[in-house]
Design an enzyme around this catalytic site. Structure first.
Site, PDB file in Angstrom:
ATOM      1  N   CYS A   2       0.839  -1.191   0.000  1.00 49.84           N
ATOM      2  CA  CYS A   2       0.000   0.000   0.000  1.00 49.84           C
ATOM      3  C   CYS A   2       0.886   1.257   0.000  1.00 49.84           C
ATOM      4  O   CYS A   2       2.021   1.224   0.470  1.00 49.84           O
ATOM      5  CB  CYS A   2      -0.943   0.080   1.180  1.00 49.84           C
ATOM      6  SG  CYS A   2      -2.035  -1.315   1.359  1.00 49.84           S
ATOM      7  N   ARG A  27       4.136  -0.631  -4.979  1.00 48.19           N
ATOM      8  CA  ARG A  27       3.998  -1.184  -3.627  1.00 48.19           C
ATOM      9  C   ARG A  27       2.675  -1.901  -3.431  1.00 48.19           C
ATOM     10  O   ARG A  27       2.482  -2.617  -2.447  1.00 48.19           O
ATOM     11  CB  ARG A  27       4.106  -0.059  -2.600  1.00 48.19           C
ATOM     12  CG  ARG A  27       5.498   0.452  -2.575  1.00 48.19           C
ATOM     13  CD  ARG A  27       5.664   1.539  -1.564  1.00 48.19           C
ATOM     14  NE  ARG A  27       7.069   1.862  -1.511  1.00 48.19           N
ATOM     15  CZ  ARG A  27       7.882   1.488  -0.546  1.00 48.19           C
ATOM     16  NH1 ARG A  27       7.453   0.777   0.459  1.00 48.19           N
ATOM     17  NH2 ARG A  27       9.143   1.818  -0.584  1.00 48.19           N
ATOM     18  N   TRP A  75      -2.908  -2.786  -1.516  1.00 52.00           N
ATOM     19  CA  TRP A  75      -2.638  -4.222  -1.636  1.00 52.00           C
ATOM     20  C   TRP A  75      -3.554  -4.861  -0.606  1.00 52.00           C
ATOM     21  O   TRP A  75      -3.367  -4.683   0.604  1.00 52.00           O
ATOM     22  CB  TRP A  75      -1.170  -4.506  -1.326  1.00 52.00           C
ATOM     23  CG  TRP A  75      -0.778  -5.915  -1.548  1.00 52.00           C
ATOM     24  CD1 TRP A  75      -0.453  -6.491  -2.739  1.00 52.00           C
ATOM     25  CD2 TRP A  75      -0.647  -6.946  -0.564  1.00 52.00           C
ATOM     26  NE1 TRP A  75      -0.142  -7.814  -2.554  1.00 52.00           N
ATOM     27  CE2 TRP A  75      -0.251  -8.126  -1.233  1.00 52.00           C
ATOM     28  CE3 TRP A  75      -0.838  -7.007   0.819  1.00 52.00           C
ATOM     29  CZ2 TRP A  75      -0.032  -9.335  -0.569  1.00 52.00           C
ATOM     30  CZ3 TRP A  75      -0.621  -8.205   1.472  1.00 52.00           C
ATOM     31  CH2 TRP A  75      -0.218  -9.353   0.776  1.00 52.00           C
ATOM     32  N   ASN A  99      -2.424   2.621   5.794  1.00 53.11           N
ATOM     33  CA  ASN A  99      -1.550   1.467   5.506  1.00 53.11           C
ATOM     34  C   ASN A  99      -1.433   0.665   6.778  1.00 53.11           C
ATOM     35  O   ASN A  99      -1.293   1.251   7.856  1.00 53.11           O
ATOM     36  CB  ASN A  99      -0.127   1.931   5.187  1.00 53.11           C
ATOM     37  CG  ASN A  99       0.024   2.354   3.761  1.00 53.11           C
ATOM     38  OD1 ASN A  99      -0.909   2.257   2.979  1.00 53.11           O
ATOM     39  ND2 ASN A  99       1.202   2.839   3.420  1.00 53.11           N
ATOM     40  N   GLY A 100      -1.411  -0.635   6.684  1.00 58.90           N
ATOM     41  CA  GLY A 100      -1.211  -1.467   7.871  1.00 58.90           C
ATOM     42  C   GLY A 100      -2.454  -2.269   8.185  1.00 58.90           C
ATOM     43  O   GLY A 100      -3.287  -2.529   7.304  1.00 58.90           O
ATOM     44  N   GLU A 471      16.198 -19.067  -4.935  1.00 62.10           N
ATOM     45  CA  GLU A 471      15.918 -17.719  -5.431  1.00 62.10           C
ATOM     46  C   GLU A 471      15.476 -17.773  -6.898  1.00 62.10           C
ATOM     47  O   GLU A 471      14.553 -17.062  -7.302  1.00 62.10           O
ATOM     48  CB  GLU A 471      17.160 -16.834  -5.228  1.00 62.10           C
ATOM     49  CG  GLU A 471      17.069 -15.419  -5.737  1.00 62.10           C
ATOM     50  CD  GLU A 471      15.912 -14.607  -5.171  1.00 62.10           C
ATOM     51  OE1 GLU A 471      15.256 -15.036  -4.215  1.00 62.10           O
ATOM     52  OE2 GLU A 471      15.650 -13.534  -5.743  1.00 62.10           O
ATOM     53  N   LYS A 475      11.920 -16.383  -8.203  1.00 58.95           N
ATOM     54  CA  LYS A 475      11.793 -15.378  -9.279  1.00 58.95           C
ATOM     55  C   LYS A 475      10.793 -15.867 -10.327  1.00 58.95           C
ATOM     56  O   LYS A 475       9.931 -15.122 -10.770  1.00 58.95           O
ATOM     57  CB  LYS A 475      13.127 -15.100  -9.979  1.00 58.95           C
ATOM     58  CG  LYS A 475      14.153 -14.281  -9.272  1.00 58.95           C
ATOM     59  CD  LYS A 475      13.794 -12.835  -9.050  1.00 58.95           C
ATOM     60  CE  LYS A 475      12.951 -12.610  -7.846  1.00 58.95           C
ATOM     61  NZ  LYS A 475      13.488 -12.386  -6.566  1.00 58.95           N
ATOM     62  N   GLU A 478       7.127 -15.893  -8.982  1.00 58.65           N
ATOM     63  CA  GLU A 478       6.571 -14.554  -8.775  1.00 58.65           C
ATOM     64  C   GLU A 478       6.038 -13.927 -10.049  1.00 58.65           C
ATOM     65  O   GLU A 478       4.981 -13.300 -10.038  1.00 58.65           O
ATOM     66  CB  GLU A 478       7.645 -13.617  -8.231  1.00 58.65           C
ATOM     67  CG  GLU A 478       7.983 -13.821  -6.797  1.00 58.65           C
ATOM     68  CD  GLU A 478       9.013 -12.804  -6.344  1.00 58.65           C
ATOM     69  OE1 GLU A 478       8.685 -11.958  -5.522  1.00 58.65           O
ATOM     70  OE2 GLU A 478      10.162 -12.873  -6.829  1.00 58.65           O
ATOM     71  N   HIS A 494      15.809 -38.376  -2.244  1.00 58.88           N
ATOM     72  CA  HIS A 494      15.077 -38.681  -1.009  1.00 58.88           C
ATOM     73  C   HIS A 494      13.584 -38.406  -1.151  1.00 58.88           C
ATOM     74  O   HIS A 494      12.888 -38.288  -0.135  1.00 58.88           O
ATOM     75  CB  HIS A 494      15.665 -37.885   0.159  1.00 58.88           C
ATOM     76  CG  HIS A 494      17.091 -38.255   0.432  1.00 58.88           C
ATOM     77  ND1 HIS A 494      17.457 -39.495   0.880  1.00 58.88           N
ATOM     78  CD2 HIS A 494      18.245 -37.563   0.263  1.00 58.88           C
ATOM     79  CE1 HIS A 494      18.786 -39.545   1.005  1.00 58.88           C
ATOM     80  NE2 HIS A 494      19.280 -38.386   0.625  1.00 58.88           N
ATOM     81  N   LYS A 590       5.498  -4.585  -3.117  1.00 61.31           N
ATOM     82  CA  LYS A 590       6.944  -4.437  -2.932  1.00 61.31           C
ATOM     83  C   LYS A 590       7.373  -4.505  -1.479  1.00 61.31           C
ATOM     84  O   LYS A 590       8.397  -5.065  -1.154  1.00 61.31           O
ATOM     85  CB  LYS A 590       7.380  -3.106  -3.548  1.00 61.31           C
ATOM     86  CG  LYS A 590       8.875  -2.914  -3.613  1.00 61.31           C
ATOM     87  CD  LYS A 590       9.532  -3.878  -4.571  1.00 61.31           C
ATOM     88  CE  LYS A 590      11.038  -3.766  -4.578  1.00 61.31           C
ATOM     89  NZ  LYS A 590      11.650  -4.956  -5.180  1.00 61.31           N
TER      90      LYS A 590
HETATM   91  C1  F6R Z   1      10.821 -11.298  -3.874  1.00 60.58           C
HETATM   92  C2  F6R Z   1      10.855 -10.274  -2.851  1.00 60.58           C
HETATM   93  C3  F6R Z   1      10.339 -10.633  -1.508  1.00 60.58           C
HETATM   94  C4  F6R Z   1      11.070  -9.827  -0.434  1.00 60.58           C
HETATM   95  C5  F6R Z   1      10.422 -10.068   0.933  1.00 60.58           C
HETATM   96  C6  F6R Z   1      11.163  -9.329   2.022  1.00 60.58           C
HETATM   97  O1  F6R Z   1      11.301 -10.859  -5.103  1.00 60.58           O
HETATM   98  O2  F6R Z   1      11.262  -9.168  -3.085  1.00 60.58           O
HETATM   99  O3  F6R Z   1      10.422 -11.996  -1.261  1.00 60.58           O
HETATM  100  O4  F6R Z   1      12.410 -10.197  -0.407  1.00 60.58           O
HETATM  101  O5  F6R Z   1       9.091  -9.658   0.904  1.00 60.58           O
HETATM  102  O6  F6R Z   1      11.216  -7.977   1.735  1.00 60.58           O
HETATM  103  P1  F6R Z   1      12.348  -7.051   2.290  1.00 60.58           P
HETATM  104  O7  F6R Z   1      13.627  -7.481   1.692  1.00 60.58           O
HETATM  105  O8  F6R Z   1      11.969  -5.672   1.880  1.00 60.58           O
HETATM  106  O9  F6R Z   1      12.354  -7.222   3.793  1.00 60.58           O
END
Ligand code: F6R
Length: 595
Positions: A2, A27, A75, A99-100, A471, A475, A478, A494, A590
């Site tokens: 948000c 965000r 969001w 927000n929150g 990772e 990626k 996502e 296993h 984000k």
């Molecule tokens: C994936 C991604 C998320 C963040 C996670 C933690 O591409 O960006 O998995 O890594 O939400 O966010 P931060 O790093 O801002 O604490």
């Protein structure tokens, strides 16, 4: 997660609010809305989806002269992303954005319903504006009514409220969610991060938790801790790339050098923000983070244990919080966060502090909540990252952990001169290895066409290439919405190998400089079960269906960073082929400021 903006002044309110929301859109982008109060009229507009939908809705709206406005991009947490659930939330004569999460909203709602208030949304936010109007009946002063409202709420929030009863001011409150008040020539601004303020404001106040107030056009100078807004936090633009994510992948070789600048040289490691005795008495490290930052933390464990011989434990923040973790006096608690606002990580940090652990933040955002809470900080210097799928932030987090490992190793006198020089050389080579080679990118564009179907992906690797495999899988998930899992390659036999068939794609990370023969046998086992293998390596591998060649370099860390770029580009190209929104993938945001 948000985004919030606010404005007090004489300029076109709608335009300032929409421009601010566009900066925050990455965000959260389920829905958005604005409210403008000018000349005694309070108007609001909401739309589902991206800001451009909202823009179309209020195309003909203009407001002249002095006024106020608030805006929000959402969001969804409580209630679906519908127009009714979009902010601002509305009572009889007031509007609010938030927000929150308000944890006790159900009790408050019940109480207000008994008093005759009617609710239209499924959100937790709507109670704030109704409670405020209810409290106004008992207080002559608007700020007292607002304070009473805020003091009833439990949870995390950044709140802006406007009301026709006080047409010259915005009421604000902050607890656990970022909020900034700023001033520029055009008036007073509010935002949940710096980006919307650039170009409008030159002075800022990062509000602290617990601050509640009301701001008019002249009250700014009375605030404490006024700082200049750093103008080098310039707008992030795509600069000819198709997506921010693509641009951010291409930027990695430059930002990694930024991460190293002034810290790494042939003479030694200098961590400007850490005092020399910071690690005295520390015999173990717990790294705590979420998502991609957690994967960086896992990679860090291999580096810290291998290079600096320090016992390192890595935990997922949301799990750590409620697991009654055992914390030892000689333990350093390292939190890793790109945004510095992730609620799970922030709360885990507070828990470690309450247990008197020394804390260190590895973070990309100076002045963020996590940075402010920590005893020490190492900034990752990745610059603004706009793609929701993190790329350069991850790269810089791993680099900081590598620098930290060498720093601790030097303090413990574990490296001789040559070993130290090799590490430094290897860091430089690893940053260079992230420079995107156009031929490699073309190859991945073509290859991506062959990986759009099937019933899933395994990403496999060993040692530090295991978190990289996790990772790579994250990626892809996502931004492509395809099912992908990361595994340590030795673990396939296993259980997971039961899934192997030709429609199960295996992306195998096969570094020449680390356990090559071991991973080779693991991949051969998969190939024997007819899995389709895409091998990323500098070495020819006969059983691979597809090869993506990388430069072997001189160290496994060079290979790590080269493969990281391949995985990022592969996910990007698959997502583009599938027609997805790469920078704003569905259901994500984000910065995750809710639990
Ligand atoms: C994936 C991604 C998320 C963040 C996670 C933690 O591409 O960006 O998995 O890594 O939400 O966010 P931060 O790093 O801002 O604490």
């Amino acid at each position: 997660m948000c985004g919030i903006v606010g404005y007090i002044g004489n300029n076109e309110k709608k335009e300032i609010l929409l421009n601010g929301l566009k900066e925050l859109e990455y965000r959260g982008y389920d829905s958005a809305g604005i409210a403008v109060l000018a000349a005694g009229e309070l108007k609001n507009f909401k739309a589902v989806g991206k800001i451009c939908n909202l823009e179309n809705k209020c195309l003909d709206f203009v407001s002249e002269g002095f006024g106020l406005g608030i805006g929000h991009t959402r969001w969804a947490t409580h209630g679906k992303p519908t127009e009714v659930n979009a902010h601002p939330h509305i009572a009889q004569f007031s509007n609010v954005v938030h927000n929150g999460i308000i944890e006790n909203y159900q009790e408050i709602k019940k109480d207000l319903e008994q008093k005759g208030h009617q609710f239209v949304s499924q959100t937790d936010t709507e109670v704030i504006v109704h409670l405020f109007e209810e409290n106004l009946k008992n207080f002559d002063d608007g700020l007292e009514a607002f304070k009473q409202t805020i003091n009833t709420l439990s949870g995390a929030y950044a709140i802006l409220l406007i009301t026709k009863k006080y047409p010259d001011r915005i009421f604000y409150a902050k607890n656990g969610s970022p909020l900034i008040v700023a001033k520029g020539e055009g008036g007073i601004y509010f935002a949940s991060s710096d980006a919307p303020l650039v170009g409008y404001a030159n002075k800022v106040v990062y509000l602290e938790d617990g601050e509640i107030g009301s701001m008019d056009s002249v009250g700014f100078e009375l605030l404490k801790n006024i700082k200049p807004l750093e103008h080098n936090k310039a707008f992030a633009q795509k600069e000819g790339f198709r997506y921010f994510m693509e641009k951010e992948i291409y930027e990695q070789h430059k930002v990694l050098l930024e991460t190293m600048m002034g810290r790494v040289s042939q003479e030694g490691i200098n961590l400007e923000s850490i005092c020399g005795d910071f690690f005295e008495g520390i015999h173990q490290i717990t790294i705590c983070a979420c998502g991609t930052s957690y994967h960086a933390g896992m990679s860090g464990k291999y580096l810290l244990e291998r290079i600096s011989k320090i016992k390192t434990n890595v935990v997922i923040a949301s799990e750590f919080r409620y697991a009654n973790p055992v914390m030892e006096k000689d333990e350093l608690f390292v939190v890793i966060s790109q945004s510095g606002e992730t609620a799970d990580t922030l709360e885990a940090l507070k828990l470690a502090k309450a247990n008197r652990l020394k804390t260190l933040a590895i973070c990309n955002v100076d002045n963020s909540s996590i940075v402010r809470e920590s005893d020490g900080v190492i900034l990752t210097r990745a610059g603004i990252e706009k793609g929701v799928a993190s790329t350069k932030a991850f790269a810089t987090q791993v680099m900081v952990l590598w620098i930290l490992s060498v720093y601790i190793a030097c303090q413990k006198q574990l490296l001789n001169q040559d070993e130290f020089k090799n590490q430094v050389q290897s860091m430089l080579q690893a940053s260079k290895a992230t420079k995107v080679d156009s031929k490699l990118h073309e190859r991945l564009k073509r290859l991506s066409k062959r990986y759009l179907h099937g019933h899933g992906f395994f990403f496999i690797g060993r040692d530090i290439f295991y978190p990289l495999a996790l990772e790579g899988a994250l990626k892809l998930k996502e931004i492509s919405y395809l099912h992908a899992e990361g595994y340590p390659s030795g673990e396939m036999k296993h259980g997971p190998i039961a899934l192997a068939d030709s429609l199960l794609f295996t992306v195998a990370l096969m570094p020449k400089h680390l356990l090559y023969e071991k991973i080779k046998s693991n991949v051969e086992e998969l190939s024997a079960r007819d899995a389709t293998i895409c091998a990323i390596s500098s070495q020819d591998f006969e059983v691979a269906d597809d090869m993506v060649y990388i430069n072997p370099g001189a160290s496994y860390m060079e290979e790590f960073f080269s493969m990281m770029v391949v995985l990022q580009l592969l996910a990007l190209e698959i997502s583009i082929k599938l027609g997805n929104d790469v920078d704003m993938p569905r259901n994500l945001a984000k910065s995750v400021t809710v639990e």
